[in-house]
Design an enzyme around this catalytic site. Sequence first.
Site, PDB file in Angstrom:
ATOM      1  N   ASP A  80      58.476 -45.923 -61.557  1.00 24.46           N
ATOM      2  CA  ASP A  80      59.285 -47.111 -61.822  1.00 24.46           C
ATOM      3  C   ASP A  80      59.335 -48.033 -60.601  1.00 24.46           C
ATOM      4  OD1 ASP A  80      60.811 -44.988 -60.635  1.00 24.46           O
ATOM      5  OD2 ASP A  80      62.663 -46.059 -61.098  1.00 24.46           O
ATOM      6  N   GLU A 142      63.506 -43.244 -60.454  1.00 26.54           N
ATOM      7  CA  GLU A 142      63.798 -43.032 -59.037  1.00 26.54           C
ATOM      8  C   GLU A 142      64.619 -44.178 -58.481  1.00 26.54           C
ATOM      9  OE1 GLU A 142      63.332 -43.180 -54.662  1.00 26.54           O
ATOM     10  OE2 GLU A 142      62.794 -44.703 -56.147  1.00 26.54           O
ATOM     11  N   GLU A 170      56.812 -41.963 -50.195  1.00 27.07           N
ATOM     12  CA  GLU A 170      57.506 -43.224 -49.947  1.00 27.07           C
ATOM     13  C   GLU A 170      56.933 -43.903 -48.704  1.00 27.07           C
ATOM     14  OE1 GLU A 170      59.650 -44.756 -51.733  1.00 27.07           O
ATOM     15  OE2 GLU A 170      60.496 -43.261 -53.103  1.00 27.07           O
TER      16      GLU A 170
END
Length: 391
Positions: A80, A142, A170
């Site tokens: 997402d 998330e 990330e």
Amino acid sequence: MSASKAETLSPRAILEALVAFPTVSDRSNLDLVQWVQDYLASHGIESHRVDKPGDEAKAGLFAHVGPWEEGAVVLSGHTDVVPVEGQAWDSDPFTVVERDGRLYGRGCCDMKGFDALAIWALVEGSKRDLVRPLQIAFSYDEEIGCMGAPPLIEAMDGVVPRGRDAIIGEPSLMKAVTGQKGGTGYHVHVHGYEVHSSLVHTGVSAIMYGAKLIDWVNARNAANMARTPTEVAALFTPPWSTQHVGMIAGGTAHNITARDCTFAVECRLVPGETVADWCAAFEARADEIQADMQAVRPEAWIERAAFFTVPPLVPEDEGSAEALVRQITGDNGNHAVSYGTEAGHFQNAGYSAVICGPGSIEQAHQENEYLSIAELDAGQDFMARLLDRLS
């Protein structure tokens, strides 16, 4: 973009395909999930879809290559992205555009760049004689509280052999991040009682009583800032736990005590401070204020709803995931971040976890979000070196 049978795509081509799916958190991600499953299947890789409970419009997925045994390296990403509304983009956010050595598009940095690299690595790994398995685990939701990771991790158990080391991709400029703050938040609705402001003592102003709870947040911040940080807390910027109120609304008119006041409180906690303890303190202060309100009007109350919980990533002693990433990158620095990731969920589930991915968090969620081509190349080099170690 369709994935042709046996066609091997570059990380950039995969990134272009992923960005083209507008998987904002309030929309479905199923088209992206299906594309990934089709692409992996074209290379003989079986993948598994994990539907979101109660929501048929979202799903996570995971896949495994290499020997059918425990100890895999898990490449963890989310599918997402955050919204683009209200941002001034110079190009279509859902089309990757190259300008000046950068790839612009929503999610290029956070974190479809890593997702593309993970898919590329999985396909490349399927062609090698791996001695240690490789897995991918892609979640949903998330961006609204790391809500998709726990059911995904649970679903993997018993379907594929259990992994050991989780690399959460990330944006970290390909540095080994070993610590992350945990956090939680509350949606707060203060229900007051309206009277004319000349009779304020007979009414309950939701705004004025809500301000008391917000002032508690300010006091907590001041106390935390004044405290000498622990050794672990000193790794973070800032080196203390923070609380924040970013939006507030309420009231009817300037001469009426406010019937309603709504706001959201979030906290980000350094490892060593627990979400449970913070929530208990918050609830206790809210109960005190509510009692004062109800002493004036019994109808008044404070409605509270927790809306996310993100466990911290606690630095590990001789963590195997950290050691693996450091061996590949050569990075020996100490890095910790205040933003939330799914790393703590993997750690709580028994994995060794580390954060490492291409791009800078400063680009995440921004208009004209980008990932530099150099960072994408660095990520591909990382994956190639990882595959060498697993082969």
